[in-house]
Scaffold this motif. Structure first.
Motif, PDB file in Angstrom:
ATOM      1  N   SER A  53       2.244  -1.714  -9.003  1.00 18.09           N
ATOM      2  CA  SER A  53       3.022  -0.535  -8.590  1.00 18.09           C
ATOM      3  C   SER A  53       2.842  -0.249  -7.105  1.00 18.09           C
ATOM      4  O   SER A  53       1.763  -0.425  -6.531  1.00 18.09           O
ATOM      5  CB  SER A  53       2.614   0.694  -9.411  1.00 18.09           C
ATOM      6  OG  SER A  53       1.281   1.069  -9.124  1.00 18.09           O
ATOM      7  N   ARG A  54       3.950   0.187  -6.506  1.00 21.22           N
ATOM      8  CA  ARG A  54       3.952   0.720  -5.131  1.00 21.22           C
ATOM      9  C   ARG A  54       4.702   2.045  -5.169  1.00 21.22           C
ATOM     10  O   ARG A  54       5.791   2.188  -4.614  1.00 21.22           O
ATOM     11  CB  ARG A  54       4.638  -0.259  -4.177  1.00 21.22           C
ATOM     12  CG  ARG A  54       3.735  -1.320  -3.586  1.00 21.22           C
ATOM     13  CD  ARG A  54       4.511  -2.181  -2.610  1.00 21.22           C
ATOM     14  NE  ARG A  54       3.667  -3.115  -1.887  1.00 21.22           N
ATOM     15  CZ  ARG A  54       3.159  -2.888  -0.676  1.00 21.22           C
ATOM     16  NH1 ARG A  54       3.398  -1.748  -0.071  1.00 21.22           N
ATOM     17  NH2 ARG A  54       2.415  -3.804  -0.087  1.00 21.22           N
ATOM     18  N   VAL A  55       4.105   2.987  -5.863  1.00 18.46           N
ATOM     19  CA  VAL A  55       4.730   4.292  -6.077  1.00 18.46           C
ATOM     20  C   VAL A  55       3.991   5.327  -5.241  1.00 18.46           C
ATOM     21  O   VAL A  55       2.755   5.318  -5.174  1.00 18.46           O
ATOM     22  CB  VAL A  55       4.665   4.668  -7.579  1.00 18.46           C
ATOM     23  CG1 VAL A  55       5.150   6.087  -7.805  1.00 18.46           C
ATOM     24  CG2 VAL A  55       5.488   3.688  -8.405  1.00 18.46           C
ATOM     25  N   HIS A  56       4.748   6.216  -4.611  1.00 19.78           N
ATOM     26  CA  HIS A  56       4.121   7.273  -3.810  1.00 19.78           C
ATOM     27  C   HIS A  56       3.519   8.339  -4.725  1.00 19.78           C
ATOM     28  O   HIS A  56       2.334   8.695  -4.588  1.00 19.78           O
ATOM     29  CB  HIS A  56       5.146   7.905  -2.873  1.00 19.78           C
ATOM     30  CG  HIS A  56       4.591   9.063  -2.098  1.00 19.78           C
ATOM     31  ND1 HIS A  56       3.568   8.924  -1.182  1.00 19.78           N
ATOM     32  CD2 HIS A  56       4.902  10.391  -2.132  1.00 19.78           C
ATOM     33  CE1 HIS A  56       3.271  10.112  -0.670  1.00 19.78           C
ATOM     34  NE2 HIS A  56       4.061  11.015  -1.222  1.00 19.78           N
ATOM     35  N   HIS A  82      -0.524   2.577  -1.172  1.00 21.86           N
ATOM     36  CA  HIS A  82       0.164   1.344  -0.807  1.00 21.86           C
ATOM     37  C   HIS A  82      -0.774   0.324  -0.165  1.00 21.86           C
ATOM     38  O   HIS A  82      -0.560  -0.888  -0.292  1.00 21.86           O
ATOM     39  CB  HIS A  82       1.333   1.651   0.122  1.00 21.86           C
ATOM     40  CG  HIS A  82       2.482   2.302  -0.582  1.00 21.86           C
ATOM     41  ND1 HIS A  82       3.711   2.465   0.002  1.00 21.86           N
ATOM     42  CD2 HIS A  82       2.599   2.814  -1.825  1.00 21.86           C
ATOM     43  CE1 HIS A  82       4.537   3.063  -0.841  1.00 21.86           C
ATOM     44  NE2 HIS A  82       3.876   3.291  -1.949  1.00 21.86           N
ATOM     45  N   SER A  85      -2.433  -1.371  -3.045  1.00 18.64           N
ATOM     46  CA  SER A  85      -1.432  -2.238  -3.672  1.00 18.64           C
ATOM     47  C   SER A  85      -1.281  -3.537  -2.885  1.00 18.64           C
ATOM     48  O   SER A  85      -1.225  -4.629  -3.467  1.00 18.64           O
ATOM     49  CB  SER A  85      -0.079  -1.527  -3.754  1.00 18.64           C
ATOM     50  OG  SER A  85      -0.129  -0.432  -4.642  1.00 18.64           O
ATOM     51  N   ASN A 101       6.529  -6.377  -7.202  1.00 19.85           N
ATOM     52  CA  ASN A 101       6.293  -4.954  -6.924  1.00 19.85           C
ATOM     53  C   ASN A 101       7.181  -4.092  -7.800  1.00 19.85           C
ATOM     54  O   ASN A 101       8.317  -4.442  -8.102  1.00 19.85           O
ATOM     55  CB  ASN A 101       6.614  -4.622  -5.461  1.00 19.85           C
ATOM     56  CG  ASN A 101       5.653  -5.273  -4.496  1.00 19.85           C
ATOM     57  OD1 ASN A 101       6.073  -5.913  -3.551  1.00 19.85           O
ATOM     58  ND2 ASN A 101       4.374  -5.109  -4.728  1.00 19.85           N
ATOM     59  N   THR A 103       8.507  -0.085  -7.735  1.00 22.36           N
ATOM     60  CA  THR A 103       8.501   1.084  -6.857  1.00 22.36           C
ATOM     61  C   THR A 103       8.999   2.362  -7.537  1.00 22.36           C
ATOM     62  O   THR A 103       9.196   3.365  -6.871  1.00 22.36           O
ATOM     63  CB  THR A 103       9.379   0.813  -5.618  1.00 22.36           C
ATOM     64  OG1 THR A 103      10.723   0.531  -6.055  1.00 22.36           O
ATOM     65  CG2 THR A 103       8.838  -0.351  -4.815  1.00 22.36           C
ATOM     66  N   SER A 104       9.186   2.324  -8.852  1.00 21.08           N
ATOM     67  CA  SER A 104       9.793   3.496  -9.492  1.00 21.08           C
ATOM     68  C   SER A 104       9.154   3.918 -10.809  1.00 21.08           C
ATOM     69  O   SER A 104       9.302   5.068 -11.219  1.00 21.08           O
ATOM     70  CB  SER A 104      11.290   3.245  -9.736  1.00 21.08           C
ATOM     71  OG  SER A 104      11.476   2.134 -10.597  1.00 21.08           O
TER      72      SER A 104
END
Length: 259
Positions: A53-56, A82, A85, A101, A103-104
């Protein structure tokens, strides 16, 4: 050095229950050294290619139905990291592990139920990871192994699932009795883990007693996260059973520490 952990997430109800197991996980979160971040492999995120995951900031996924309405109001707005990640992606590249990746995607209940009991304030960064039940057990172990150096950087690796998880065998009218087959399988597993007998563990489906009941053929996704957690401590091969209890006749609530 941080350990890695395998934590059974049980039924979603433990998110709102106050019992032996939830109290244990609450205390475990206080007893562990404070991690810089948590890397969490969830049984409820399956993919053919390893996902990182690359979620904020994560939304909360309610991937279950028919439970207490209160469960669907819980929010666990953990943040990602990040930089970590990217560090995971670099380790996978170095070790020849394919990845993608994401991202959501939010946190499924295999992730947020466990994290909320350990860190109720959602103030520890999380990197969510998928599992792949189609891989061999050795391949799953090696994915975890590729991340072992993260533990030296105060990053906690958690794999969330269940050692005995057969929904068709559950007895929802729980009388406190534990099915003998579930105990026999879990006792076999404990002995092999404590001896770090990877050869037997990799072949659990043919060697362990009652393996087809404990880890039914229609789904092994809850069992196999233990190999990811174990692999993450391959550089310090030690397994310790921190907690074990059962609900609904055979659903395991176990916590294993590796390293």
């Amino acid at each position: 050095m941080m350990p890695s952990l395998f934590i059974a997430h049980g039924a979603p109800l433990i998110a709102i229950e106050n019992n032996e197991y939830t109290k244990y996980l609450n205390q475990l979160g206080q007893d562990l050294p404070r991690p810089k971040a948590v890397v969490l492999f969830s049984a409820h995120w399956e993919s053919k290619v390893q996902q990182v995951s690359r979620v904020h900031e994560y939304n909360t996924i309610y991937d279950f139905g028919g439970f207490d309405p209160q469960l669907y109001t819980i929010q666990y707005p953990a943040r990602g990291d990040h930089d970590i990640s990217k560090e995971i992606e670099d380790l996978f590249t170095e070790n020849g592990i394919a990845f993608e990746n994401d991202t959501s995607r939010g946190l499924d209940h295999g992730a947020w139920v466990v994290l909320r009991l350990l860190y109720p304030n959602a103030d520890v960064p999380v990197i969510a990871m998928s599992v792949n039940p189609k891989l061999t057990t050795e391949e799953q172990y090696n994915i975890g192994k590729s991340l072992s150096e993260l533990r030296e950087k105060d990053i906690l690796v958690i794999a969330s699932g269940g050692t005995v998880h057969n929904l068709r065998a559950l007895k929802w009218a729980d009388n406190g009795q534990v099915d003998s087959w579930a105990l026999e399988f879990d006792d076999w597993l404990a002995k092999k883990l404590e001896n770090w007998n990877v050869e037997s563990l990799f072949n659990y489906d043919s060697l362990a007693p009652h393996a087809a009941l404990a880890v039914p053929p229609y789904g092994n996704e809850h069992f196999i996260p233990i190999f990811y957690a174990m692999g993450a401590a391959a550089n310090n091969p030690r397994a310790t059973l921190l907690h074990r209890s059962f609900r609904y006749g055979n659903l395991s609530h176990s916590v294993w520490q590796f390293g």
